[in-house]
Design a protein around this motif. Sequence first.
Motif, PDB file in Angstrom:
ATOM      1  N   GLN A   1       0.817  -1.209   0.000  1.00  0.00           N
ATOM      2  CA  GLN A   1       0.000   0.000   0.000  1.00  0.00           C
ATOM      3  C   GLN A   1       0.853   1.262   0.000  1.00  0.00           C
ATOM      4  O   GLN A   1       0.543   2.235  -0.703  1.00  0.00           O
ATOM      5  N   LEU A   2       1.951   1.244   0.748  1.00  0.00           N
ATOM      6  CA  LEU A   2       2.762   2.450   0.909  1.00  0.00           C
ATOM      7  C   LEU A   2       3.967   2.486  -0.013  1.00  0.00           C
ATOM      8  O   LEU A   2       4.390   3.558  -0.437  1.00  0.00           O
ATOM      9  N   HIS A   3       4.559   1.338  -0.289  1.00  0.00           N
ATOM     10  CA  HIS A   3       5.837   1.316  -0.997  1.00  0.00           C
ATOM     11  C   HIS A   3       5.803   0.554  -2.320  1.00  0.00           C
ATOM     12  O   HIS A   3       6.802   0.536  -3.029  1.00  0.00           O
ATOM     13  N   GLY A   4       4.695  -0.097  -2.622  1.00  0.00           N
ATOM     14  CA  GLY A   4       4.654  -0.946  -3.810  1.00  0.00           C
ATOM     15  C   GLY A   4       4.931  -0.167  -5.081  1.00  0.00           C
ATOM     16  O   GLY A   4       4.402   0.923  -5.291  1.00  0.00           O
ATOM     17  N   ARG A   5       5.777  -0.737  -5.928  1.00  0.00           N
ATOM     18  CA  ARG A   5       6.167  -0.093  -7.184  1.00  0.00           C
ATOM     19  C   ARG A   5       5.521  -0.811  -8.367  1.00  0.00           C
ATOM     20  O   ARG A   5       5.024  -1.929  -8.229  1.00  0.00           O
ATOM     21  N   GLU A   6       5.554  -0.157  -9.525  1.00  0.00           N
ATOM     22  CA  GLU A   6       4.857  -0.711 -10.684  1.00  0.00           C
ATOM     23  C   GLU A   6       5.376  -2.094 -11.050  1.00  0.00           C
ATOM     24  O   GLU A   6       4.606  -2.989 -11.388  1.00  0.00           O
ATOM     25  N   TRP A   7       6.690  -2.306 -10.996  1.00  0.00           N
ATOM     26  CA  TRP A   7       7.215  -3.605 -11.393  1.00  0.00           C
ATOM     27  C   TRP A   7       6.728  -4.707 -10.450  1.00  0.00           C
ATOM     28  O   TRP A   7       6.630  -5.877 -10.851  1.00  0.00           O
ATOM     29  N   GLU A   8       6.399  -4.337  -9.204  1.00  0.00           N
ATOM     30  CA  GLU A   8       5.890  -5.341  -8.271  1.00  0.00           C
ATOM     31  C   GLU A   8       4.464  -5.745  -8.617  1.00  0.00           C
ATOM     32  O   GLU A   8       4.027  -6.855  -8.287  1.00  0.00           O
ATOM     33  N   ARG A   9       3.738  -4.871  -9.272  1.00  0.00           N
ATOM     34  CA  ARG A   9       2.428  -5.280  -9.789  1.00  0.00           C
ATOM     35  C   ARG A   9       2.605  -6.364 -10.845  1.00  0.00           C
ATOM     36  O   ARG A   9       1.852  -7.349 -10.862  1.00  0.00           O
ATOM     37  N   TYR A  10       3.598  -6.178 -11.723  1.00  0.00           N
ATOM     38  CA  TYR A  10       3.894  -7.211 -12.713  1.00  0.00           C
ATOM     39  C   TYR A  10       4.244  -8.529 -12.040  1.00  0.00           C
ATOM     40  O   TYR A  10       3.798  -9.604 -12.446  1.00  0.00           O
ATOM     41  N   ALA A  11       5.071  -8.452 -10.998  1.00  0.00           N
ATOM     42  CA  ALA A  11       5.526  -9.673 -10.330  1.00  0.00           C
ATOM     43  C   ALA A  11       4.365 -10.427  -9.697  1.00  0.00           C
ATOM     44  O   ALA A  11       4.339 -11.665  -9.699  1.00  0.00           O
TER      45      ALA A  11
END
Length: 930
Positions: free
Chosen positions: A236-246
């Motif tokens: 919620q606070l630190h998630g980055r776009e590439w982590e959505r891909y992961a």
Amino acid sequence: MNDTPRLPDWLSDAQRTQLGSLGLESLLSCSPYVQSVLRRDEGLLDWLEQAQGARTADGIRARWQHLLESEDEAAVMAGLRVARNREMVLTLWRDISGQDSLSDTLGALTALADALIGLAHDWSRARLLARHGCPRNGAGKEQSLIVLGLGKLGGGELNFSSDVDLIFAFPEGGETDGERALDNETFFTRLGRQIIRLLDEVTADGQVYRVDMRLRPFGASGPLVMNFSGIETYYQLHGREWERYALIKARPVAGDIQAGESLLRELQPFVYRRYLDYSVFGSLRDMKQGIRREVRRKGLEDNIKLGRGGIREIEFIVQLFQLIRGGREAELRQRSLRSALEGAVQNGHIAAADGERLQAHYDFLRRLENRIQGLHDAQTHDLPDDAADRERLLAMMGMRSWPELENQVAEVRREVGEAFDDVFVGPALPEEQAAGNAFDDLWRDRLDEAAAEKLLRRTGFADAARVRDLLSKLRESRPVQRMGERGRKRIDRLMPSVLLLAASKDNAEATLQRMASVVEAIATRTAYLALLVENPRALEHLGRLCAASPWAAERIARHPLLLDELIDPRIFQESPEPEAYARELDELLNGCGDDLERLMDALREFQQATVLRVVAADIAGALEVGEVSDRLTLLAELILQRVLGIARRALVERHGHPRCEDPDAREPGFIIVAYGKLGSIELAYGSDLDLVFLHDSRGEAQQTDGERSVDNGLFFARLAQRIIHQLATPTPAGRLYEVDTRLRPSGASGLLVSGLEAFVDYQREKAWTWEHQALMRARPVAGDEALQAAFREARQAILCRARDHAGLKKDIVAMRERMLAEQTSGDGADLKRSSGGLVDAEFLVQYWALAHAAEHPAVVAGTGMVEHLRALKEAGCIEADVAQQLEKAAYTLRGELHARTLAGNRERPLPHAVQAAMSTVAGIWHATFD
């Protein structure tokens, strides 16, 4: 290539007979890996002969469930490796013999990983439970570890020699209920480490899987395990776009599967946004650059996974639609690529024929990938160079000649690459919009002169002849003439939109000319044409930059990679975040290893992209004059620090660390001192860097401690030369900065690098007044912290010495008159060096500061003109209104210099505010010196 792979000579007659009865001769002859397993495992053929049961995770687990009965860790590790190799051989056999489809093969490989990870988890958990009891939450409820599989493991499409990407989680905190109690986090951390050990450690029997934990929250620096609350808070606070891909493919593979699915449901809003998420195009730039950097760093242009038209691009096409529309369309919320691709076709995002073609190409590349890896059980995605391995691969693929295989691979990758170009930038500009555009016939030269002039005047172009000539030259330019049919279709769709966009600008002809130069530069690079055709926002951003700044347009034309920055919808809405500079640059450099050429290109690409973002924010009015300089200065400092680190590592590897005895043994320091605009934190677009290099090596013994030892002086001289080389050498990616080192002691005739003691002696005994003026703007920006502090102390002492005011005034006026005499016209120097220009303002402040520093040291503590002015005002050395007038005038002049650089017109008429500022400075100058 007519030779057929042969069976190895070491086979016994009994083994040959058994191989024949099983039909395994072809597999054994094609795979050195299978041969090595057979040599180590005498029971392999008997096991294959009797292997029965489902090839699901449960079926495989049942075959090897007896491993859990052992208390001996070594025996369990050996058993897991035997299980892995036997099941791998079985899967490869069924694959190349045609018994299994690709889906069957990928499913069996995934099931094997699920089973072995599950066995490792269960054995490890049982040992810890016996020692520490059962972990429970505050209410006494039993807690279990959840093992999440990502990537191809999570998607159910694991390849033959893949590593496994895992995340460990547990529901809640608490502690175990045994006599030797542990808190839950410690318990599960130990459990996770034991699982990794069982799977990842290389023994005499090999390895089960390479375990990669870097995709967990906070990466390698984060805790090995986290509870559900911590994980949810992180994304919620630190998630980055590439982590959505992961997380698209994340799946619980061991431990409490039901709890794992519950966790993933809680994370789904992070992965799949409820709205149509076109913001993903902003992160697309980073993803695309990451792929390209990895390919270039490792020389993977021919890699069937990462290279052009490879597996990664097919995955990316599908995942792009998932991230954009998955929040609204359940058909896209799929872990497997095949299912997600079917969903994209079903919902009309990909044409049915294109979807079938992509699936067929994906199947071919994945089958080829598995068989390449099946040769030696190596994690490779390159076609083999070895002649024997080529023969084996041809036999596995059922092909007759190597050119046949190469041609098929090339054709598949060509079509995948074209599909990637077509969709990777997002929603397309409708074909009919381009075709119906009023400028379509003009671009295609279908209008006579009268009709063209009428259209152009009606739409905002005052000089119709100039526009027609410009379009004609673009059509006839060599890059456009060399375009293929596909590229020509794209430019025919693009140019009417370019004309329409340019017509909307006040300087329509100039905007069109600049945009046309960019189009010509990318005419043979169809991916960039596709970007502008398919992404109206990027084209709009290009038009806005070209209208405002020929300087920016020229940089984009010279370095089309900068077009990637224009995808970001925030480029004109938010100013750059300096806090992110270091993180972005380090992520970029980490992918380059020690390859100097790639490091230099990466530095240049980052610098150009960052400057473009500053330009866009400047044009949009999001940055004040001082903020522009602050960001450009910070960028230069950051690059100097990284360049110093790169250069020093290379020299230390070659010569060892510099050492000196003075009298204690120590490693001497080295610093880069910035003068001029960089030193005063007033850097402008295109500014040079004025640099001085210093060290503090002294004593009798001064040399490096490596085998190829050199004198410290030579080491530091070479270090400075390498720094200058990295900064100033032009490469295909451009040049970082021009470097001027003439402000060092004795100027161009002096040593490139000086010792601090020699530098201080020179400044005290030999330096001219103008050199002390320059020293006022000097500050260390990179290198040894202790030496930086010593420099600042020495600088303060030099600047604070008592001075004869009359002599100081005479020296400064003489220097000013010399500069006026050397002034040339037409080079932009008038705004700086003419009466009332920036130089007058700087010289005034330097005079006051040097005159009063002995009594008021604070007036020279800073390095910027505004800092000096404010300190002089606070010390009572000058009147408050004079300080305020001069500060305001300096900002006005600096702002005009920035504007002139961006506008590409250094001789344009001075605005009234600038004339007034120069008049103010000139008045103060005359009042002070006349």
